[in-house]
Design an enzyme around this catalytic site. Sequence first.
Site, PDB file in Angstrom:
ATOM      1  N   ARG A   1      -9.370 -31.972  11.813  1.00 52.15           N
ATOM      2  CA  ARG A   1      -9.007 -31.354  10.656  1.00 52.15           C
ATOM      3  C   ARG A   1      -7.829 -31.868   9.781  1.00 52.15           C
ATOM      4  O   ARG A   1      -7.724 -32.339   8.554  1.00 52.15           O
ATOM      5  CB  ARG A   1      -9.155 -29.886  10.409  1.00 52.15           C
ATOM      6  CG  ARG A   1      -8.230 -29.108  11.259  1.00 52.15           C
ATOM      7  CD  ARG A   1      -8.426 -27.582  10.964  1.00 52.15           C
ATOM      8  NE  ARG A   1      -9.665 -27.069  10.816  1.00 52.15           N
ATOM      9  CZ  ARG A   1     -10.215 -25.753  11.538  1.00 52.15           C
ATOM     10  NH1 ARG A   1      -9.393 -25.248  12.170  1.00 52.15           N
ATOM     11  NH2 ARG A   1     -11.211 -25.404  11.407  1.00 52.15           N
TER      12      ARG A   1
ATOM     13  N   ARG B   1     -15.467 -38.526  10.810  1.00 49.23           N
ATOM     14  CA  ARG B   1     -16.374 -37.397  10.438  1.00 49.23           C
ATOM     15  C   ARG B   1     -17.428 -37.850   9.472  1.00 49.23           C
ATOM     16  O   ARG B   1     -18.170 -36.905   9.130  1.00 49.23           O
ATOM     17  CB  ARG B   1     -15.659 -36.135  10.278  1.00 49.23           C
ATOM     18  CG  ARG B   1     -15.434 -35.299  11.677  1.00 49.23           C
ATOM     19  CD  ARG B   1     -16.596 -34.787  12.397  1.00 49.23           C
ATOM     20  NE  ARG B   1     -16.862 -33.603  11.617  1.00 49.23           N
ATOM     21  CZ  ARG B   1     -17.696 -33.024  11.017  1.00 49.23           C
ATOM     22  NH1 ARG B   1     -18.651 -33.896  10.750  1.00 49.23           N
ATOM     23  NH2 ARG B   1     -17.748 -32.059  10.170  1.00 49.23           N
TER      24      ARG B   1
ATOM     25  N   ARG C   1      -5.960 -27.247  18.153  1.00 45.65           N
ATOM     26  CA  ARG C   1      -6.716 -28.067  17.043  1.00 45.65           C
ATOM     27  C   ARG C   1      -5.793 -29.109  16.515  1.00 45.65           C
ATOM     28  O   ARG C   1      -5.759 -29.429  15.451  1.00 45.65           O
ATOM     29  CB  ARG C   1      -6.934 -26.852  15.733  1.00 45.65           C
ATOM     30  CG  ARG C   1      -7.874 -25.917  16.211  1.00 45.65           C
ATOM     31  CD  ARG C   1      -9.504 -26.641  16.348  1.00 45.65           C
ATOM     32  NE  ARG C   1     -10.509 -25.547  16.667  1.00 45.65           N
ATOM     33  CZ  ARG C   1     -11.115 -25.014  15.829  1.00 45.65           C
ATOM     34  NH1 ARG C   1     -11.107 -25.484  14.633  1.00 45.65           N
ATOM     35  NH2 ARG C   1     -12.099 -24.283  16.124  1.00 45.65           N
TER      36      ARG C   1
ATOM     37  N   TYR D   1     -20.283 -15.195  19.998  1.00 45.17           N
ATOM     38  CA  TYR D   1     -21.071 -16.263  19.086  1.00 45.17           C
ATOM     39  C   TYR D   1     -22.797 -15.945  19.515  1.00 45.17           C
ATOM     40  O   TYR D   1     -23.377 -16.245  18.628  1.00 45.17           O
ATOM     41  CB  TYR D   1     -20.749 -17.737  19.347  1.00 45.17           C
ATOM     42  CG  TYR D   1     -19.444 -17.925  18.562  1.00 45.17           C
ATOM     43  CD1 TYR D   1     -19.251 -18.168  17.062  1.00 45.17           C
ATOM     44  CD2 TYR D   1     -18.142 -18.250  19.250  1.00 45.17           C
ATOM     45  CE1 TYR D   1     -18.176 -18.219  16.559  1.00 45.17           C
ATOM     46  CE2 TYR D   1     -16.966 -18.517  18.621  1.00 45.17           C
ATOM     47  CZ  TYR D   1     -16.998 -18.420  17.217  1.00 45.17           C
ATOM     48  OH  TYR D   1     -15.876 -18.684  16.444  1.00 45.17           O
TER      49      TYR D   1
HETATM   50  O1  CP3 Z   1      -7.796 -30.608  18.969  1.00 49.03           O
HETATM   51  C1  CP3 Z   1      -8.528 -29.577  19.611  1.00 49.03           C
HETATM   52  O2  CP3 Z   1      -8.129 -28.357  19.682  1.00 49.03           O
HETATM   53  C2  CP3 Z   1      -9.658 -30.148  20.662  1.00 49.03           C
HETATM   54  C3  CP3 Z   1     -10.994 -29.683  20.026  1.00 49.03           C
HETATM   55  C4  CP3 Z   1     -11.353 -28.237  19.759  1.00 49.03           C
HETATM   56  C5  CP3 Z   1     -12.552 -28.232  18.902  1.00 49.03           C
HETATM   57  N1  CP3 Z   1     -12.874 -26.895  18.855  1.00 49.03           N
HETATM   58  C6  CP3 Z   1     -13.206 -29.211  17.602  1.00 49.03           C
HETATM   59  C7  CP3 Z   1     -13.473 -28.707  16.546  1.00 49.03           C
HETATM   60  C8  CP3 Z   1     -11.280 -27.263  20.378  1.00 49.03           C
HETATM   61  C9  CP3 Z   1     -10.166 -26.746  21.545  1.00 49.03           C
HETATM   62  C10 CP3 Z   1     -12.403 -26.143  19.742  1.00 49.03           C
HETATM   63  C11 CP3 Z   1     -12.359 -24.841  20.125  1.00 49.03           C
HETATM   64  C12 CP3 Z   1     -12.958 -23.880  19.591  1.00 49.03           C
HETATM   65  N2  CP3 Z   1     -14.170 -24.078  18.681  1.00 49.03           N
HETATM   66  C13 CP3 Z   1     -12.594 -22.442  19.404  1.00 49.03           C
HETATM   67  C14 CP3 Z   1     -11.330 -21.952  20.094  1.00 49.03           C
HETATM   68  C15 CP3 Z   1     -10.043 -22.198  19.342  1.00 49.03           C
HETATM   69  C16 CP3 Z   1     -10.040 -21.391  18.071  1.00 49.03           C
HETATM   70  O3  CP3 Z   1      -9.719 -21.882  17.036  1.00 49.03           O
HETATM   71  O4  CP3 Z   1      -9.856 -20.014  18.394  1.00 49.03           O
HETATM   72  C17 CP3 Z   1     -13.532 -21.688  18.633  1.00 49.03           C
HETATM   73  C18 CP3 Z   1     -13.475 -20.346  18.268  1.00 49.03           C
HETATM   74  C19 CP3 Z   1     -14.590 -22.832  18.154  1.00 49.03           C
HETATM   75  C20 CP3 Z   1     -15.715 -22.461  17.375  1.00 49.03           C
HETATM   76  C21 CP3 Z   1     -15.590 -23.324  16.454  1.00 49.03           C
HETATM   77  N3  CP3 Z   1     -15.694 -24.707  16.060  1.00 49.03           N
HETATM   78  C22 CP3 Z   1     -14.953 -23.049  14.791  1.00 49.03           C
HETATM   79  C23 CP3 Z   1     -14.457 -21.448  14.618  1.00 49.03           C
HETATM   80  C24 CP3 Z   1     -14.965 -24.076  14.171  1.00 49.03           C
HETATM   81  C25 CP3 Z   1     -14.591 -24.093  12.734  1.00 49.03           C
HETATM   82  C26 CP3 Z   1     -15.577 -24.275  11.598  1.00 49.03           C
HETATM   83  C27 CP3 Z   1     -14.970 -24.901  10.345  1.00 49.03           C
HETATM   84  O5  CP3 Z   1     -15.364 -26.149   9.876  1.00 49.03           O
HETATM   85  O6  CP3 Z   1     -13.807 -24.672   9.941  1.00 49.03           O
HETATM   86  C28 CP3 Z   1     -15.646 -25.034  14.852  1.00 49.03           C
HETATM   87  C29 CP3 Z   1     -15.735 -26.557  14.281  1.00 49.03           C
HETATM   88  C30 CP3 Z   1     -14.674 -27.716  14.929  1.00 49.03           C
HETATM   89  N4  CP3 Z   1     -14.374 -27.577  16.537  1.00 49.03           N
HETATM   90  C31 CP3 Z   1     -13.828 -28.518  14.366  1.00 49.03           C
HETATM   91  C32 CP3 Z   1     -13.228 -29.069  15.292  1.00 49.03           C
HETATM   92  C33 CP3 Z   1     -12.258 -30.350  14.945  1.00 49.03           C
HETATM   93  C34 CP3 Z   1     -13.728 -28.643  12.794  1.00 49.03           C
HETATM   94  C35 CP3 Z   1     -13.966 -29.706  11.994  1.00 49.03           C
HETATM   95  C36 CP3 Z   1     -15.029 -30.406  12.092  1.00 49.03           C
HETATM   96  O7  CP3 Z   1     -16.193 -30.023  11.758  1.00 49.03           O
HETATM   97  O8  CP3 Z   1     -14.964 -31.655  12.279  1.00 49.03           O
END
Ligand code: CP3
Length: 336
Positions: free
Chosen positions: A9, A18, A5, A131
Site C-alpha cells: 500500500r 499490483r 504492512r 473471517y
Molecule cells: O507487509 C506486510 O505486512 C506483509 C504482507 C501482509 C499482507 N497481509 C498483504 C496484504 C500481511 C502480514 C498481511 C496480514 C493480514 N491480512 C492481516 C493481519 C494484519 C492486520 O492488518 O491486522 C489481516 C487481518 C489480513 C486480511 C486482509 N488482507 C485485509 C483486512 C486486507 C485489506 C483490504 C484492503 O484492500 O484494504 C487484505 C489485503 C492485503 N493483504 C493487502 C496487502 C498488501 C492490501 C493491498 C492489496 O490489495 O494489494
Amino acid sequence: MWFMRQAGRILPEYRAIRQRLTLIEISKRPDVAVEVTLQPLRRMPLDAAILFADIMTPLLGAGVALDIVEGVGPVIESPVRDEAAVRSLRALEPERDVPYVLETLRVLRRELDPAQALIGFAGAPFTLAAYLVEGRPSRDFVHTKSLMYRAPATWHLLMDRLAELTVSYLRAQIAAGVDAVQLFDSWVGALSPDDYARYVQPYMRRIFTSLGPAGVPMIHFGVATSTLLGAMRTDGATVIGLDWRVPLDEGWARVGHGLAVQGNLDPVALFAPPNVLEAKTADILQRAGGRPGHIFNLGHGFLPGTPLENAIRLAEFVRDESTRFRADDPALAIFA
Ligand code: CP3
C-alpha cells in the site's frame, strides 16, 4: 524496528506491480513475492523483512474458496457456520499446498543481509475463524461469537483444526529459514478476558508450546488487547504486540519485563505534522527506556493513504534516536 504492512500500500513500486497481478498471484510467484518483500527495505532502515503473503494464504492452500477483494479484505465463498462445514476443512501439508511460500522464504533468507531478520507469520485461530465464519470483514463478529456461545463443540473443533493448520504452516516456515514468527490475532480484542480464556487461549498455548522447541522468537500480536495482556503473557509467546491504546511502559509492565514487547505507534500519527509524529515516537522510545527487548513497530499496520515520506521520516528518526539512546548508556554502548 519493522512495520506491519511495510510492503504494499505505501510504495508506488508495489502499486505498479499490483496493476498487473493480484495479491494472490503475487504470493504464488516467488520471484515477485521476494521482490515485493524486499522493496520496503530499500526505502527505509528496517531491521527485518516480513514475508509477503496474507493470513488467508494457508486456507487458500488447504482448499477454502476465497478471494481477497481490494478495499474490502478476505471474502469466503461459503462461510463456515456448522459442524459439517468445519469437518470439511482439511489439514495443511505445506510442501504440497503452499510450496510457493516456502520457496519465497528460502530465496529471501539467501538474499537478505545476515543482520536482517526474516519474519514469517500466520493468522491466529480466532482471527482466521472470524473471517471463515463471518465470510467477510466484520465489526461486531456476531456470527463468530454466536457460534462460540451456541455450539461450543463445533467452535472447539474449528479452533482445533485451525491451531493444527497454524502449527504445520509455521513449522514449515521455520524449516525454510525464518528467524522469527508473528501470530496475527488482529481481532482478538473483540473478546472479554473470560471468553479469551475459555474459547481461544488453549489453542494459543498449544501453538506456542508446539513451536517453542524450534527456538525462534514468537510474536503474539493483537489489537485492543489491553485487558487481555495479563492472559497473553502466560501463553508462551516470546514477544507481545501492543497497540497504541495502551502506553508502552504500562503495557510492558502488564506483560512483565521477562518478555519482549513490540509496538506501538498509532498508524494515524503518520498523517500528523512532522513535529507531532516525532513527539509521539520519542515518547514511545522514552517509555521503552532503552531496555533490551523492545521492537519498534506501529500499533497496527500502515493505513491506506499513508504518505511514504512520513514513513521514511519515522524509520530514520527511530534509527537515529535509538542509536543515541544506546550510546548514552554505557551498558548498551556495544550495540551502537
Ligand atoms: O507487509 C506486510 O505486512 C506483509 C504482507 C501482509 C499482507 N497481509 C498483504 C496484504 C500481511 C502480514 C498481511 C496480514 C493480514 N491480512 C492481516 C493481519 C494484519 C492486520 O492488518 O491486522 C489481516 C487481518 C489480513 C486480511 C486482509 N488482507 C485485509 C483486512 C486486507 C485489506 C483490504 C484492503 O484492500 O484494504 C487484505 C489485503 C492485503 N493483504 C493487502 C496487502 C498488501 C492490501 C493491498 C492489496 O490489495 O494489494
